[in-house]
Design a protein around this motif. Structure first.
Motif, PDB file in Angstrom:
ATOM      1  N   ILE A 176      52.674 141.625  22.057  1.00  0.00           N
ATOM      2  CA  ILE A 176      51.237 141.310  22.240  1.00  0.00           C
ATOM      3  C   ILE A 176      51.075 139.795  22.283  1.00  0.00           C
ATOM      4  CG2 ILE A 176      48.936 141.514  21.245  1.00  0.00           C
ATOM      5  CD1 ILE A 176      49.931 144.025  19.801  1.00  0.00           C
ATOM      6  N   PRO A 177      50.640 139.268  23.403  1.00  0.00           N
ATOM      7  CA  PRO A 177      50.487 137.812  23.490  1.00  0.00           C
ATOM      8  C   PRO A 177      49.414 137.334  22.521  1.00  0.00           C
ATOM      9  CG  PRO A 177      50.340 138.847  25.650  1.00  0.00           C
ATOM     10  CD  PRO A 177      50.262 139.942  24.646  1.00  0.00           C
ATOM     11  N   PRO A 178      49.665 136.243  21.751  1.00  0.00           N
ATOM     12  CA  PRO A 178      48.679 135.727  20.797  1.00  0.00           C
ATOM     13  C   PRO A 178      47.408 135.270  21.509  1.00  0.00           C
ATOM     14  CG  PRO A 178      50.749 134.480  20.683  1.00  0.00           C
ATOM     15  CD  PRO A 178      50.907 135.501  21.739  1.00  0.00           C
ATOM     16  N   ARG A 179      47.531 134.992  22.795  1.00  0.00           N
ATOM     17  CA  ARG A 179      46.372 134.471  23.539  1.00  0.00           C
ATOM     18  C   ARG A 179      45.231 135.486  23.589  1.00  0.00           C
ATOM     19  NH1 ARG A 179      49.194 133.312  28.737  1.00  0.00           N
ATOM     20  NH2 ARG A 179      50.985 133.829  27.457  1.00  0.00           N
ATOM     21  N   TYR A 180      45.566 136.785  23.505  1.00  0.00           N
ATOM     22  CA  TYR A 180      44.506 137.805  23.541  1.00  0.00           C
ATOM     23  C   TYR A 180      43.531 137.617  22.395  1.00  0.00           C
ATOM     24  CZ  TYR A 180      47.057 140.551  27.048  1.00  0.00           C
ATOM     25  OH  TYR A 180      47.677 140.969  28.178  1.00  0.00           O
ATOM     26  N   MET A 181      44.105 137.319  21.215  1.00  0.00           N
ATOM     27  CA  MET A 181      43.240 137.125  20.050  1.00  0.00           C
ATOM     28  C   MET A 181      42.401 135.853  20.232  1.00  0.00           C
ATOM     29  SD  MET A 181      43.511 139.582  17.884  1.00  0.00           S
ATOM     30  CE  MET A 181      43.267 139.123  16.183  1.00  0.00           C
ATOM     31  N   ASP A 182      43.034 134.800  20.780  1.00  0.00           N
ATOM     32  CA  ASP A 182      42.305 133.562  21.045  1.00  0.00           C
ATOM     33  C   ASP A 182      41.161 133.817  22.012  1.00  0.00           C
ATOM     34  OD1 ASP A 182      44.177 132.432  19.450  1.00  0.00           O
ATOM     35  OD2 ASP A 182      45.370 131.574  21.100  1.00  0.00           O
ATOM     36  N   ALA A 183      41.466 134.609  23.033  1.00  0.00           N
ATOM     37  CA  ALA A 183      40.451 134.917  24.038  1.00  0.00           C
ATOM     38  C   ALA A 183      39.283 135.661  23.407  1.00  0.00           C
ATOM     39  CB  ALA A 183      41.065 135.756  25.154  1.00  0.00           C
ATOM     40  N   ALA A 184      39.609 136.626  22.546  1.00  0.00           N
ATOM     41  CA  ALA A 184      38.555 137.391  21.883  1.00  0.00           C
ATOM     42  C   ALA A 184      37.684 136.466  21.054  1.00  0.00           C
ATOM     43  CB  ALA A 184      39.183 138.488  21.011  1.00  0.00           C
ATOM     44  N   ALA A 185      38.351 135.519  20.332  1.00  0.00           N
ATOM     45  CA  ALA A 185      37.598 134.593  19.489  1.00  0.00           C
ATOM     46  C   ALA A 185      36.705 133.705  20.344  1.00  0.00           C
ATOM     47  CB  ALA A 185      38.558 133.752  18.651  1.00  0.00           C
ATOM     48  N   SER A 186      37.247 133.252  21.478  1.00  0.00           N
ATOM     49  CA  SER A 186      36.466 132.361  22.334  1.00  0.00           C
ATOM     50  C   SER A 186      35.275 133.077  22.952  1.00  0.00           C
ATOM     51  CB  SER A 186      37.364 131.764  23.419  1.00  0.00           C
ATOM     52  OG  SER A 186      37.615 132.742  24.400  1.00  0.00           O
ATOM     53  N   LEU A 187      35.368 134.397  23.014  1.00  0.00           N
ATOM     54  CA  LEU A 187      34.231 135.148  23.556  1.00  0.00           C
ATOM     55  C   LEU A 187      33.252 135.549  22.454  1.00  0.00           C
ATOM     56  CD1 LEU A 187      36.113 137.367  26.135  1.00  0.00           C
ATOM     57  CD2 LEU A 187      34.531 135.494  26.617  1.00  0.00           C
ATOM     58  N   GLY A 188      33.485 135.030  21.240  1.00  0.00           N
ATOM     59  CA  GLY A 188      32.510 135.220  20.183  1.00  0.00           C
ATOM     60  C   GLY A 188      32.812 136.325  19.189  1.00  0.00           C
ATOM     61  N   ALA A 189      34.010 136.898  19.250  1.00  0.00           N
ATOM     62  CA  ALA A 189      34.322 137.964  18.299  1.00  0.00           C
ATOM     63  C   ALA A 189      34.702 137.360  16.958  1.00  0.00           C
ATOM     64  CB  ALA A 189      35.468 138.826  18.819  1.00  0.00           C
ATOM     65  N   THR A 190      34.262 137.995  15.873  1.00  0.00           N
ATOM     66  CA  THR A 190      34.737 137.584  14.550  1.00  0.00           C
ATOM     67  C   THR A 190      36.182 138.048  14.421  1.00  0.00           C
ATOM     68  OG1 THR A 190      34.092 139.658  13.525  1.00  0.00           O
ATOM     69  CG2 THR A 190      32.439 137.897  13.573  1.00  0.00           C
ATOM     70  N   PRO A 191      36.948 137.459  13.474  1.00  0.00           N
ATOM     71  CA  PRO A 191      38.339 137.893  13.312  1.00  0.00           C
ATOM     72  C   PRO A 191      38.448 139.408  13.112  1.00  0.00           C
ATOM     73  CG  PRO A 191      37.964 135.907  12.042  1.00  0.00           C
ATOM     74  CD  PRO A 191      36.628 136.299  12.630  1.00  0.00           C
ATOM     75  N   THR A 192      37.542 140.004  12.323  1.00  0.00           N
ATOM     76  CA  THR A 192      37.605 141.442  12.089  1.00  0.00           C
ATOM     77  C   THR A 192      37.402 142.209  13.390  1.00  0.00           C
ATOM     78  OG1 THR A 192      36.295 140.804  10.186  1.00  0.00           O
ATOM     79  CG2 THR A 192      36.880 143.128  10.379  1.00  0.00           C
ATOM     80  N   GLN A 193      36.366 141.767  14.139  1.00  0.00           N
ATOM     81  CA  GLN A 193      36.100 142.446  15.419  1.00  0.00           C
ATOM     82  C   GLN A 193      37.283 142.327  16.361  1.00  0.00           C
ATOM     83  OE1 GLN A 193      32.423 140.539  16.489  1.00  0.00           O
ATOM     84  NE2 GLN A 193      31.366 142.518  16.595  1.00  0.00           N
ATOM     85  N   ALA A 194      37.833 141.115  16.413  1.00  0.00           N
ATOM     86  CA  ALA A 194      38.956 140.887  17.321  1.00  0.00           C
ATOM     87  C   ALA A 194      40.131 141.790  16.949  1.00  0.00           C
ATOM     88  CB  ALA A 194      39.381 139.423  17.281  1.00  0.00           C
TER      89      ALA A 194
END
Lengths: 386, 371
Positions: A279-297
């Motif tokens: 799983i590329p770490p960038r997916y989590m970064d992308a989720a965060a940049s789109l406004g997701a909280t860590p839990t949501q991401a």
């Protein structure tokens, strides 16, 4: 294709054939039928009420003597004894004491040798074990029995053991799977997203116990958990518990669950790790940049992608746990025994391979059901073992 | 370049392969010509005693090599070998119940006791062996017993002295260990409940008697840890995991004498049993196996085992030869289960009764444990 043939042959000879033979044994038992054919022929016409005709006594006397000469008597007697306790010595004693010829009716002679021959229970037991194909072992494996009149009933309460052991095995395996997942998920996550050097070191820490002998690891838990063990000593030393209030953490269900969770943990961590690493770490970064909280991401991006690993690890741990018997035998005490301990007992001690086969067959069917369920719910093609 | 190296490797590999083949062939030939036997025993301190008391002198006398294997009783492995016809165990140390069952099932060779050597005092073998140590396929090896023992350091004040004390939670509120099988425990429970020794099996044979035994076991169930292997009780007593435990008397003796453990055996209500040696049916090494059994059953050899672990000979003429412990010089008599004094309150294990009731009682015992 041809290159796979040796492997297929190997699997067939060393795995499928023994498995098939074991399952066959659970329904097929010709020992009594082969040793007492004529007696069973006579008994086939007997209505099960009162005593069988004189002909039955005459034939069984002859056939018991022959079985003694051929040294198959013990096997026959053992089979009948499983249906009715006491038959083993009745048969061996009778065969030893029978005269070769007699002027008197055989019934009289045999009842004189042992009055049990004057009771229908003996004959019912002979008739029940005389069937070549029988569901007896499967009934026995679910705490049922067939009564002399042919109806099926539950075992008397003090002999019901297998069903409760099966339920216990299922919930213990389930609990161990959940524990492994809870413990293994963070570990796998940590390893998968660490820099290579540290990841290798952590992976080694997971693998070293994996390579260590099962017995050594189980014994190590005994040293740690026993009443006079390391953990209790520490708790007493720091004053958390008194010296007379030492905790019982082994030789019971706690011991079984702790030791088995530890033993099976690598089987959860490794599939999880291999899935997480992809799983590329960038997916989590992308989720965060789109406004997701860590839990949501985590919940909506990361977790769904690890599901194949979660499924594979859980299935692996659960199936292995169902069949475990060395660890529960060593640390389980009386309350931590699982169904496989009974299978081992019937294989090694009571030599009742039919019953062992039936118990094994039921467990095998259970695993198949699980597999199918998994396929329906998650899809087997999503399973990832590497 | 690579090619050449590969070639060289190949060349250097050939002589190695040839040497390996030669070794394998030599090994096979040696296996075929030099006689060897596989004997199977119980391992641990008993296995060591058998090895030093019987196996080593046997090889010295006959030149037949002995491979020793350990097992934990039962007939499963023997049956598997006989069924398949590939027999690699020759002589096996058996519990008497297994010797009888194995004989009935044709898994063991018949052994004529009269063909065994006479006793140390010249008594013919059939008179020298005690009658209860003989079966059709087995020759008596040792008397051993299940007793209970306690760690005297962990019982301050009054010490337990009778079987009833083992079941007395009021006077001895400590943890105990028992073997996780119904046999022995049910007998102990009835003895503790006041059943006279000679009536124990008669009482067990009735449904009320069985219930009574289980009820008595129930009274201490919460304080019992269940063991499986003979090495566990001395371990748990030494660790302080339990304070009292049922155990094989020889294992406790070893801990007392060789490890100076403060263990005390309570002989009251001990359950005396016989160990036998038998020969696996159809072994291709029958002659050597018979030779071994004859050698092992000599009074001198039985005594040699008895001088290493406290199990009594099954030959009358062997008993006086068990004098002192070989390593420590301890007088053996007070430690032997069949010595006068110890044997007075002994119950003889009724294997016949257990052969009949084992299957049913094991289910009941397992169900009882799980409740």
């Amino acid at each position: 294709m041809l290159l796979v043939v040796p492997l297929l042959l190997f699997v067939g000879v060393t795995f499928l054939a023994p498995l098939g033979m074991m399952l066959l044994r659970s329904v097929h038992d010709p020992v009594v039928a082969d040793a007492l054919p004529e007696t069973l022929g006579v008994l086939a016409e007997w209505d099960g009420e009162g005593l069988p005709p004189e002909a039955a006594y005459e034939t069984i006397a002859r056939e018991l003597t022959r079985a003694r000469e051929e040294r198959t008597l013990g096997q026959v007697a053992g089979r009948v004894n499983r249906v009715e306790s006491g038959m083993r010595s009745l048969f061996t004693r009778t065969a030893r004491g029978l005269p070769e010829v007699t002027e008197r009716p055989w019934r009289e002679v045999m009842v004189e040798l042992d009055e049990a021959w004057g009771q229908p229970a003996v004959w019912n037991a002979v008739r029940a074990t005389g069937q070549r194909f029988t569901a007896r072992h499967y009934l026995n494996a679910v705490d049922m029995q067939r009564l002399p009149d042919g109806s099926v009933a539950r075992q008397p309460e003090e002999r019901r053991i297998y069903l409760s052991l099966m339920w216990r095995t299922l919930w213990v395996s389930g609990a161990i799977t959940v524990l492994c997942l809870l413990l293994g998920y963070p570990i796998a996550h940590l390893i998968a997203h660490s820099p290579p050097r540290r990841a290798n070191l952590l992976l080694l820490l997971v693998l070293v116990p994996f390579w260590t002998s099962l017995l050594v690891r189980t014994t190590a838990w005994i040293v740690l958990l026993q009443t006079q063990g390391v953990l209790n000593d520490i708790l007493v030393a720091i004053g958390l518990i008194g010296d007379d209030g030492r905790l019982t953490m082994i030789y019971n269900m706690t011991g079984t669950i702790v030791a088995m969770t530890h033993v099976l943990l690598p089987f959860m961590v490794l599939p999880l790790y291999s899935v997480m690493r992809a799983i590329p770490p960038r997916y989590m970064d992308a989720a965060a940049s789109l406004g997701a909280t860590p839990t949501q991401a985590f919940r909506r991006v990361y977790w769904p992608q690890t599901l194949p690993g979660v499924g594979a690890g859980s299935l692996l741990v659960f199936i292995l746990a169902i069949g475990y018997y060395i660890t529960p035998a060593l640390v389980g005490g009386s309350s931590g025994q699982l169904i496989s301990n009974m299978v081992a007992y019937h294989m090694q001690t009571s030599l009742n391979w039919g019953l062992a086969g039936a118990l094994g067959g039921i467990m095998l069917a259970g695993v198949f059901v699980l597999y199918v369920l998994y396929d329906r719910l998650v899809g087997i093609e999503r399973l990832s073992l590497s | 370049m690579t090619r050449r190296r590969e070639l060289r490797v190949r060349h250097s590999g050939l002589p190695g392969l040839a040497a390996l083949l030669a070794i394998v062939c030599a090994g096979a030939l040696q296996g075929a010509y030099a006689q060897s036997l596989t004997t199977v025993s119980w391992g641990g301190s008993y296995g060591r005693a058998v090895n030093e008391g019987i196996n080593i002198p046997f090889t010295a006398e006959t030149g037949i090599r002995i491979n020793v294997e350990d097992y934990n009783g039962g007939l499963a492995q023997i049956r598997a070998q006989v069924d398949v016809g590939n027999i690699h165990w020759d002589v096996v140390d058996l519990e008497i119940a297994d010797a009888v069952r194995g004989c009935d099932e044709g898994l063991l060779e018949l052994i004529d006791v009269a063909s065994m050597p006479p006793g140390a005092d010249g008594t013919p073998a059939e008179d020298d062996f005690t009658p209860d140590s003989r079966t059709e396929c087995g020759v008596g090896a040792v008397y051993w017993s299940t007793v209970y023992a306690y760690n005297s350091e962990n019982i301050p004040g009054e010490k337990p002295a009778t079987m009833a004390d083992f079941f007395d939670l009021d006077r001895f509120p400590v943890r105990r260990a028992m073997r996780r099988v119904p046999q022995v425990n049910l007998e102990f429970a009835l003895i503790a409940d006041g059943v006279p020794l000679d009536e124990v099996y008669a009482v067990l044979d009735t449904p009320e008697g069985l219930n009574r035994a289980f009820r008595k076991l129930e009274t201490i169930k919460d304080e019992v840890i269940w063991w499986e292997a003979g090495a566990q009780p001395p371990q748990m007593l030494a660790d302080g995991e339990v304070v009292m435990s049922t155990a094989y008397n020889g294992r406790i003796f070893n801990a007392q004498v060789l490890e100076n453990q403060p263990f005390v055996i309570v002989w009251d209500g001990q359950l005396l049993d016989v160990g036998q040696i038998g020969i696996v049916a159809g072994t291709p090494r029958l002659e050597a196996a018979l030779e071994y059994v004859a050698f092992a059953s000599r009074a001198e050899q039985q005594a040699a085992v008895g001088r290493r672990i406290s199990y009594s000979p099954t030959r009358r003429s062997g008993a006086p030869l068990v004098t002192t412990h070989v390593e420590t010089g301890v007088d053996m008599a007070p430690h032997l289960p069949a010595s006068p004094g110890n044997v007075d309150r002994a119950l003889r294990y009724d294997w016949q009764w257990w052969v009949d009731n084992q299957d049913e009682l094991n289910e009941r015992f397992s169900a009882w444990l799980a409740r």
